[in-house]
Scaffold this motif. Structure first.
Motif, PDB file in Angstrom:
ATOM      1  N   SER A 194      13.069  41.872  56.362  1.00  0.00           N
ATOM      2  CA  SER A 194      13.276  42.774  55.229  1.00  0.00           C
ATOM      3  C   SER A 194      14.763  42.995  55.021  1.00  0.00           C
ATOM      4  N   PRO A 195      15.304  42.628  53.858  1.00  0.00           N
ATOM      5  CA  PRO A 195      16.743  42.804  53.593  1.00  0.00           C
ATOM      6  C   PRO A 195      17.039  44.240  53.165  1.00  0.00           C
ATOM      7  N   PHE A 196      17.250  45.108  54.134  1.00  0.00           N
ATOM      8  CA  PHE A 196      17.413  46.527  53.830  1.00  0.00           C
ATOM      9  C   PHE A 196      18.606  46.783  52.911  1.00  0.00           C
ATOM     10  N   GLY A 197      19.702  46.092  53.139  1.00  0.00           N
ATOM     11  CA  GLY A 197      20.881  46.300  52.307  1.00  0.00           C
ATOM     12  C   GLY A 197      20.625  45.934  50.857  1.00  0.00           C
ATOM     13  N   THR A 198      19.960  44.803  50.636  1.00  0.00           N
ATOM     14  CA  THR A 198      19.648  44.383  49.271  1.00  0.00           C
ATOM     15  C   THR A 198      18.707  45.368  48.597  1.00  0.00           C
ATOM     16  N   GLN A 199      17.718  45.853  49.342  1.00  0.00           N
ATOM     17  CA  GLN A 199      16.793  46.840  48.782  1.00  0.00           C
ATOM     18  C   GLN A 199      17.499  48.148  48.468  1.00  0.00           C
ATOM     19  N   MET A 200      18.425  48.547  49.323  1.00  0.00           N
ATOM     20  CA  MET A 200      19.207  49.762  49.052  1.00  0.00           C
ATOM     21  C   MET A 200      20.054  49.588  47.795  1.00  0.00           C
ATOM     22  N   LEU A 237      30.539  56.471  56.518  1.00  0.00           N
ATOM     23  CA  LEU A 237      31.070  55.640  55.436  1.00  0.00           C
ATOM     24  C   LEU A 237      31.034  54.178  55.851  1.00  0.00           C
ATOM     25  N   PRO A 238      30.848  53.275  54.882  1.00  0.00           N
ATOM     26  CA  PRO A 238      30.838  51.849  55.212  1.00  0.00           C
ATOM     27  C   PRO A 238      32.230  51.357  55.590  1.00  0.00           C
ATOM     28  N   ASP A 239      32.312  50.613  56.668  1.00  0.00           N
ATOM     29  CA  ASP A 239      33.599  50.077  57.115  1.00  0.00           C
ATOM     30  C   ASP A 239      33.367  48.693  57.718  1.00  0.00           C
ATOM     31  N   PRO A 240      33.790  47.629  57.018  1.00  0.00           N
ATOM     32  CA  PRO A 240      34.498  47.640  55.728  1.00  0.00           C
ATOM     33  C   PRO A 240      33.538  47.737  54.551  1.00  0.00           C
ATOM     34  N   LEU A 241      34.097  48.062  53.386  1.00  0.00           N
ATOM     35  CA  LEU A 241      33.314  48.139  52.160  1.00  0.00           C
ATOM     36  C   LEU A 241      32.916  46.731  51.714  1.00  0.00           C
ATOM     37  N   SER A 242      31.658  46.564  51.328  1.00  0.00           N
ATOM     38  CA  SER A 242      31.177  45.234  50.954  1.00  0.00           C
ATOM     39  C   SER A 242      30.209  45.341  49.782  1.00  0.00           C
ATOM     40  N   LEU A 243      30.302  44.393  48.844  1.00  0.00           N
ATOM     41  CA  LEU A 243      29.364  44.292  47.711  1.00  0.00           C
ATOM     42  C   LEU A 243      28.363  43.162  47.924  1.00  0.00           C
ATOM     43  N   GLU A 244      28.242  42.744  49.156  1.00  0.00           N
ATOM     44  CA  GLU A 244      27.345  41.641  49.496  1.00  0.00           C
ATOM     45  C   GLU A 244      25.907  41.933  49.066  1.00  0.00           C
ATOM     46  N   SER A 245      25.443  43.154  49.293  1.00  0.00           N
ATOM     47  CA  SER A 245      24.062  43.502  48.966  1.00  0.00           C
ATOM     48  C   SER A 245      23.816  43.492  47.460  1.00  0.00           C
ATOM     49  N   TRP A 298      22.711  58.274  51.676  1.00  0.00           N
ATOM     50  CA  TRP A 298      22.539  57.245  52.691  1.00  0.00           C
ATOM     51  C   TRP A 298      22.161  55.904  52.059  1.00  0.00           C
ATOM     52  N   MET A 299      21.393  55.955  50.971  1.00  0.00           N
ATOM     53  CA  MET A 299      21.047  54.728  50.258  1.00  0.00           C
ATOM     54  C   MET A 299      22.307  54.066  49.697  1.00  0.00           C
ATOM     55  N   LEU A 300      23.198  54.871  49.114  1.00  0.00           N
ATOM     56  CA  LEU A 300      24.440  54.337  48.551  1.00  0.00           C
ATOM     57  C   LEU A 300      25.335  53.762  49.646  1.00  0.00           C
ATOM     58  N   VAL A 301      25.472  54.499  50.740  1.00  0.00           N
ATOM     59  CA  VAL A 301      26.321  54.034  51.837  1.00  0.00           C
ATOM     60  C   VAL A 301      25.771  52.736  52.425  1.00  0.00           C
ATOM     61  N   SER A 302      24.457  52.676  52.626  1.00  0.00           N
ATOM     62  CA  SER A 302      23.847  51.474  53.206  1.00  0.00           C
ATOM     63  C   SER A 302      24.000  50.271  52.289  1.00  0.00           C
ATOM     64  N   SER A 303      23.963  50.519  50.976  1.00  0.00           N
ATOM     65  CA  SER A 303      24.088  49.413  50.027  1.00  0.00           C
ATOM     66  C   SER A 303      25.494  48.818  50.031  1.00  0.00           C
ATOM     67  N   LEU A 304      26.477  49.580  50.526  1.00  0.00           N
ATOM     68  CA  LEU A 304      27.870  49.118  50.544  1.00  0.00           C
ATOM     69  C   LEU A 304      28.289  48.574  51.909  1.00  0.00           C
ATOM     70  N   ARG A 305      27.353  48.468  52.835  1.00  0.00           N
ATOM     71  CA  ARG A 305      27.649  47.884  54.138  1.00  0.00           C
ATOM     72  C   ARG A 305      27.385  46.378  54.124  1.00  0.00           C
ATOM     73  N   ARG A 306      28.017  45.678  55.034  1.00  0.00           N
ATOM     74  CA  ARG A 306      27.679  44.279  55.245  1.00  0.00           C
ATOM     75  C   ARG A 306      26.318  44.193  55.933  1.00  0.00           C
ATOM     76  N   THR A 307      25.671  43.045  55.804  1.00  0.00           N
ATOM     77  CA  THR A 307      24.344  42.878  56.408  1.00  0.00           C
ATOM     78  C   THR A 307      24.394  43.113  57.911  1.00  0.00           C
ATOM     79  N   ASN A 308      25.426  42.645  58.567  1.00  0.00           N
ATOM     80  CA  ASN A 308      25.539  42.819  60.014  1.00  0.00           C
ATOM     81  C   ASN A 308      25.770  44.272  60.415  1.00  0.00           C
ATOM     82  N   ASP A 309      26.246  45.095  59.473  1.00  0.00           N
ATOM     83  CA  ASP A 309      26.575  46.492  59.793  1.00  0.00           C
ATOM     84  C   ASP A 309      25.535  47.469  59.253  1.00  0.00           C
ATOM     85  N   ILE A 310      24.387  46.961  58.788  1.00  0.00           N
ATOM     86  CA  ILE A 310      23.461  47.817  58.059  1.00  0.00           C
ATOM     87  C   ILE A 310      22.931  48.967  58.906  1.00  0.00           C
TER      88      ILE A 310
END
Length: 269
Positions: free
Chosen positions: A232-238, A39-47, A21-33
């Motif tokens: 708290s930026p959950f995606g960045t922390q993930m 699975l992340p949809d769409p895949l994002s490296l924003e975090s 779940w940590m990996l999946v959350s890290s690949l989501r967009r901030t709005n989709d966290i």
């Protein structure tokens, strides 16, 4: 047999689910966290880009973690190897009590030592230094390392040293040329355990260092902030959590055979 495999599978899923779940959350967009999809949809490296942003100091914190964990591992191995060998080979009154006291010291929670450590380090000028993190790490991991290596050296026959000394080795030479090479699996296992413990240490590093250039990766990760200082930026922390975990996963995967050998050595005579 099927029930056994189902049980093993259930345990594996239970252990790996948080990391997945940590990996999946890290690949989501901030709005989709907070999406609940598998699975992340769409895949994002924003975090990941946010984690390595210059103002976060995350890259520097990874270097600090390597310095602290690496130095701790080397020093613990030096102290623990000689101490464990002496406890395994020397016979003296109260040896069992000494071993019990050594392992008992590892039972104290780190938080109980925090106030005296802060007072001591403030008096000697160690606040905001690497040694303020390394020395407590050594004290926390050394008892387990000594206990583990003592058990390993005990199962090695003393005739090895005697044979080496008959061939002309000094006691030190016998230890260096015969015992240490044979003890490599146990020493290597202890090194891995020590490195992981030092790499993951949080409470001491959080308390004795307030200089961002010296903070370790777990501390920096916990202090990430979002667009304001109150979210708290959950995606960045993930993403940072995934990056911090990767070196440990690689270490275990590369040396899993040595780890297993070290943990099981002496189990059967």
């Amino acid at each position: 047999m099927r029930a056994r495999y189902l049980g093993i599978g259930a345990i594996v899923v239970y252990c790996l689910a948080p990391f997945y779940w940590m990996l999946v959350s890290s690949l989501r967009r901030t709005n989709d966290i907070f999406d609940s999809g598998p699975l992340p949809d769409p895949l994002s490296l924003e975090s990941y880009r946010a984690a390595f942003a210059a103002h976060n100091g995350f890259l520097r914190s990874l270097l600090n973690s390597f310095i602290v964990a690496g130095t701790t591992t080397v020093l613990v191995l030096i102290f623990a190897t000689f101490t464990a060998y002496a406890l395994a080979r020397l016979e003296f009154r109260g040896k069992g009590v000494v071993l019990a006291l050594i392992i008992a010291t590892s039972m104290f929670p780190g938080i109980s030592l925090l106030v005296p450590l802060l007072q001591l380090f403030s008096q000697i000028g160690w606040i905001n230094t690497y040694q303020a993190m390394i020395v407590p790490n050594i004290g926390g991991v050394l008892p387990l390392a000594v206990w583990n290596l003592t058990a390993f050296f005990r199962q090695m026959p003393s005739e090895l040293e005697e044979a080496a000394q008959i061939d002309g080795c000094t006691p030190t030479g016998a230890f260096r040329r015969v015992i240490l090479p044979l003890a490599a699996p146990g020493v290597f296992t202890t090194a891995i355990i020590t490195f992981i413990a030092a790499w993951n240490e949080f409470i001491i590093a959080l308390s004795v260092v307030n200089d961002n250039t010296l903070k370790t990766a777990p501390v920096i990760t916990s202090q990430f902030t979002g667009t304001t200082t109150f979210d708290s930026p959950f995606g960045t922390q993930m993403a940072a959590g995934v990056i911090v975990t990767i070196p440990l996963v690689i270490l275990v995967l590369l040396f899993q055979r040595r780890i297993v050998t070290g943990l099981t050595a002496g189990g059967v005579k």
